[in-house]
Design an enzyme around this catalytic site. Structure first.
Site, PDB file in Angstrom:
ATOM      1  N   GLU A 160     112.202 139.808  64.397  1.00  0.00           N
ATOM      2  CA  GLU A 160     110.814 140.273  64.514  1.00  0.00           C
ATOM      3  C   GLU A 160     110.135 140.425  63.159  1.00  0.00           C
ATOM      4  OE1 GLU A 160     109.870 143.260  67.466  1.00  0.00           O
ATOM      5  OE2 GLU A 160     111.843 142.995  68.399  1.00  0.00           O
ATOM      6  N   GLU A 220     109.370 152.644  63.090  1.00  0.00           N
ATOM      7  CA  GLU A 220     110.514 152.099  63.824  1.00  0.00           C
ATOM      8  C   GLU A 220     110.254 150.601  63.895  1.00  0.00           C
ATOM      9  OE1 GLU A 220     112.365 150.194  65.781  1.00  0.00           O
ATOM     10  OE2 GLU A 220     112.017 151.173  67.736  1.00  0.00           O
TER      11      GLU A 220
HETATM   12  C1  LIG Z   1     109.157 149.082  67.965  1.00  0.00           C
HETATM   13  S1  LIG Z   1     107.555 149.563  68.267  1.00  0.00           S
HETATM   14  C2  LIG Z   1     107.655 151.248  67.800  1.00  0.00           C
HETATM   15  C3  LIG Z   1     106.592 152.090  68.447  1.00  0.00           C
HETATM   16  C4  LIG Z   1     106.681 153.567  68.100  1.00  0.00           C
HETATM   17  N1  LIG Z   1     106.554 153.789  66.671  1.00  0.00           N
HETATM   18  C5  LIG Z   1     107.958 154.166  68.592  1.00  0.00           C
HETATM   19  O1  LIG Z   1     108.819 154.452  67.756  1.00  0.00           O
HETATM   20  O2  LIG Z   1     108.116 154.340  69.792  1.00  0.00           O
HETATM   21  C6  LIG Z   1     106.677 148.807  66.958  1.00  0.00           C
HETATM   22  C7  LIG Z   1     105.188 148.900  67.088  1.00  0.00           C
HETATM   23  O3  LIG Z   1     104.635 148.423  65.886  1.00  0.00           O
HETATM   24  C8  LIG Z   1     103.487 147.640  66.151  1.00  0.00           C
HETATM   25  N2  LIG Z   1     103.347 146.754  64.991  1.00  0.00           N
HETATM   26  C9  LIG Z   1     104.184 145.770  64.584  1.00  0.00           C
HETATM   27  N3  LIG Z   1     103.748 145.201  63.457  1.00  0.00           N
HETATM   28  C10 LIG Z   1     102.605 145.853  63.118  1.00  0.00           C
HETATM   29  C11 LIG Z   1     101.673 145.706  62.057  1.00  0.00           C
HETATM   30  N4  LIG Z   1     101.847 144.778  61.125  1.00  0.00           N
HETATM   31  N5  LIG Z   1     100.609 146.530  62.023  1.00  0.00           N
HETATM   32  C12 LIG Z   1     100.432 147.469  62.981  1.00  0.00           C
HETATM   33  N6  LIG Z   1     101.262 147.633  64.023  1.00  0.00           N
HETATM   34  C13 LIG Z   1     102.345 146.840  64.097  1.00  0.00           C
HETATM   35  C14 LIG Z   1     103.816 146.948  67.472  1.00  0.00           C
HETATM   36  O4  LIG Z   1     102.658 146.540  68.142  1.00  0.00           O
HETATM   37  C15 LIG Z   1     104.581 148.045  68.191  1.00  0.00           C
HETATM   38  O5  LIG Z   1     103.744 148.835  68.988  1.00  0.00           O
END
Ligand SMILES: C[S@@+](CC[C@H](N)C(=O)[O-])C[C@H]1O[C@@H](n2cnc3c(N)ncnc32)[C@H](O)[C@@H]1O
Length: 379
Positions: free
Chosen positions: A148, A139
């Site tokens: 973002e 997501e």
């Molecule tokens: C919008 S949230 C979605 C969280 C979960 N998958 C959900 O659907 O509820 C995006 C998550 O991706 C993580 N994230 C963003 N870019 C990332 C990266 N390059 N590597 C690992 N995690 C990442 C953020 O820290 C965040 O917790």
């Protein structure tokens, strides 16, 4: 995902040690930090439209997951990884850049999925997996889809870790733009004027009381306030009747094929007849949807859509981005709005967007007018 990722909270307990380069430190301070908080994950977990769409996409297409390997890019609380495991995945790699990985690990164990789901703390660009995967689920969507820039990380992960036969969840993403009506513009203009009046009082007082003339800063202060009040897009959950012309599809991504070049800069032309009876275009509304269609060789049994379009009952935490025109454009029946949308990364912060709309009204029996260039920022 939502737009609170830029609050700036460097002391959020984020594992900076994992990041050698300075720009990654800044990225953590400005972007990742909020994702390390449970309250923020809860906000996303409470978005029923988002949750139902991902839930349905997995469980109504459980066949895709049975016995498969899955990579969840940005697992956050671990919810998508847990669902993937419950749907029958053999192995799920749940990658999360922030400390939230600790909570995800606890949630996975609390739901007895630790034999299937492996939570890996780190940026997906830096981690290593023991195998390639059948499905990448994520997501990653921000305001107006691209804010973002997390799609970049998903593309990176896809190119490195997805099997040639693999599929993406979601599989497609689209951006929409539509003319709209609202009185938000008047409010923003009043706020801007109030801020400038306040500045005038302040500069006069500073001169009278402290003998320093701040007048030389009038122009940059005005520019700063104009950007903030008049050019920064506004989050809103619009009523569908605020949309006054057929929404234009301005971008479609096939998540299996999209490249970093595709996401870095988007340009699209639109032509939208204005619905009769509308006297003014107050601005543009931008939103997105994503689809879960599997892939060409193994289509989903159920094509699930997650849309953030204006809606009375199915609102999302993404809402819509409103780009206000100052002044609004007066219209007549039969007018057609034509133009070009350009979305690029902000030079100061690659996770924020600059939006340029070059627009014009085509009017029956009138020569074409000069196009107007409107600049906006998605902060
Ligand atoms: C919008 S949230 C979605 C969280 C979960 N998958 C959900 O659907 O509820 C995006 C998550 O991706 C993580 N994230 C963003 N870019 C990332 C990266 N390059 N590597 C690992 N995690 C990442 C953020 O820290 C965040 O917790």
């Amino acid at each position: 995902m939502n737009g609170h990722g830029n609050g700036g909270c460097a002391a959020a307990g984020v594992p900076r040690a994992a990041f050698g380069k300075a720009d990654k430190g800044a990225d953590f301070a400005n972007y990742f930090c909020t994702y390390a908080f449970l309250y923020h994950q809860k906000e996303m977990l409470s978005d029923r439209v988002r949750m139902d769409a991902y839930y349905d996409s997995i469980f109504k297409n459980a066949r895709h997951f049975k016995g498969k390997t899955v990579l969840d890019v940005g697992t956050g609380s671990g919810i998508l990884a847990i669902w993937s495991a419950q749907a029958g995945a053999r192995k799920v790699y749940a990658v999360e850049a922030t400390d939230m990985a600790t909570h995800a690990r606890a949630l996975v164990a609390g739901n007895k999925m630790e034999n299937v789901v492996e939570v890996i703390e780190g940026s997906v660009e830096d981690i290593s997996l023991p195998e390639q995967v059948d499905i990448i689920i994520s997501e990653w969507m921000g305001y107006f889809l691209v804010r973002e820039s997390m799609f970049d990380s998903v593309i990176y992960a896809r190119d490195k870790w997805l099997k040639p036969t693999g599929m993406m969840y979601p599989s497609h993403a689209r951006m929409w733009l539509a003319p709209m009506q609202t009185n938000l513009g008047e409010r923003k203009m009043q706020e801007y004027q109030h801020a400038m009046d306040d500045w005038s009082r302040f500069t006069q007082e500073t001169l009278d009381q402290y003998g320093v003339d701040m007048g030389v800063l009038n122009t940059p202060y005005r520019a700063e306030q104009q950007k903030y009040f008049l050019q920064t897009s506004v989050w809103n959950n619009l009523h569908p009747n605020q949309i006054i012309g057929e929404p234009a599809l301005v971008k479609e991504f096939d998540c299996l094929k999209a490249t970093l070049e595709h996401t870095a800069s988007l340009r699209s032309q639109f032509r939208i007849p204005i619905d009769p009876g509308n006297l003014q275009i107050a601005g543009f509304a931008g939103w997105f949807d994503v689809h879960f269609r599997g892939c060409a060789s193994d289509a989903a049994d159920n094509d699930v859509e997650l849309t953030t379009a204006p809606s009375v009952s199915d609102t999302t935490h993404w809402g819509q981005q409103v780009f206000l025109l100052h002044p609004p454009i007066n219209t007549r029946n039969g007018d057609v709005l034509v133009g070009e949308l350009e979305v690029t990364r902000s030079k100061q912060n690659h996770r924020l967007m600059d939006v340029k709309v070059v627009h014009n009204l085509e009017r029956r029996d009138s020569p074409p007018a000069q196009p107007t260039i409107s600049q906006f920022h998605i902060e």
